[in-house]
Every structure is written in structure tokens, then in C-alpha cells.
Motif scaffolding. Structure first.
Motif, short mmCIF file in Angstrom:
data_model
loop_
_atom_site.label_atom_id
_atom_site.label_comp_id
_atom_site.label_asym_id
_atom_site.label_seq_id
_atom_site.Cartn_x
_atom_site.Cartn_y
_atom_site.Cartn_z
N ASN A 27 73.25 90.15 48.21
CA ASN A 27 74.07 90.92 49.15
C ASN A 27 73.90 90.40 50.58
O ASN A 27 74.89 90.22 51.30
N ARG A 45 79.58 94.42 47.75
CA ARG A 45 78.15 94.73 47.61
C ARG A 45 77.83 95.15 46.18
O ARG A 45 78.57 95.88 45.54
N VAL A 97 78.90 95.13 53.07
CA VAL A 97 77.45 94.98 53.10
C VAL A 97 76.94 95.37 54.47
O VAL A 97 77.40 94.85 55.48
N GLU A 102 70.51 97.02 53.62
CA GLU A 102 69.94 96.06 52.67
C GLU A 102 68.47 95.77 52.98
O GLU A 102 67.64 95.68 52.08
#
Length: 135
Positions: A27, A45, A97, A102
């Protein structure tokens, strides 16, 4: 022996978190991957979901990766009329994303992986001490 069961449970957790870390890395690597033609979708994503699975031989619940699915949330739009994937209004669809999210997920997966590793190390030390006592 319950220590062997502990080792298998922790190892399954490490495998699951390892898969999660690989998906998070993918990602992050594709956070700016757009389509190449107007209207083409950018990178979407991916997310990992887990499940418990009974291992009858061990009589223990192990963690398994249930699915690596895609996030259905909307894409971001960025004004960039010179981009090959720009639409008629000059907007380019960007991946859904969020790098901050993340990185947060990566930290959580890393800590879970390390916790499982510590359980394995502790179980191994207990097994070694048990063997030493029996000698």
C-alpha cells in the motif's frame, strides 16, 4: 505439552502479521500509483482480515489470514491537467491510501509480531530449562 501448543499459536500469529506487513508495504509503495489513461482507476488500498481456525491435532485456535480484500472507499481527486490520466476537467484520481494510517497499522503489526516472537523465545527458554532439569 502446552508449550508446544504455545509455540504453534505464536507462530501462526507471526505468519498472519507478516502477511499484514507485506500488504501494508505494498500500500505504501503504491500510494502515488495512478492510472495511465483518462478515467483509469488508480491503485486501490488492500486490507487484511484475520480469522481463528481450530487445529484439531493441537486442540488450539490458530490465527489465519481470512482474506486480502480491497478498500472500497472513494479515491482522492487532485488537479493536474498535464497528467496522462487527467479527466476532461483536469482532475486525476489518486489512490485511497493514507500514508499516516498505513504507518500506524505497520507499527501495530510490528508490535504484534514482536509480542509473538517474545512468547516463542520465552517458551523455548522454558523448554530448555525443563530439559536441563531432567538431565
Amino acid at each position: 505439552m502446552d508449550l508446544y501448543k504455545t509455540l504453534d499459536i505464536s507462530a501462526s500469529g507471526m505468519r498472519a502479521q507478516g502477511t499484514r506487513l507485506r500488504v501494508i508495504s505494498e500500500n505504501i509503495a503504491n500510494a502515488n500509483s495512478t492510472g495511465q489513461t483518462p478515467g483509469a482507476e488508480p491503485y486501490r488500498r488492500k486490507m487484511v482480515t484475520f480469522t481463528n481456525e481450530l487445529d484439531r491435532a493441537l486442540d488450539a485456535e490458530l490465527v489465519k489470514v481470512k482474506d486480502v480484500g480491497v478498500d472500497k472507499s472513494e479515491f482522492n481527486r487532485r488537479y493536474n491537467p498535464g497528467h496522462p490520466a487527467a479527466d476532461a476537467e483536469g482532475y486525476v484520481l489518486m489512490p485511497n491510501v493514507n500514508s499516516l494510517l498505513e504507518m500506524s497499522d505497520m507499527r501495530e503489526a510490528q508490535r504484534s509480531y514482536e509480542a509473538n516472537l517474545r512468547v516463542i523465545q520465552s517458551s523455548r527458554a522454558m523448554l530448555e530449562q525443563t530439559i536441563a532439569i531432567l538431565r
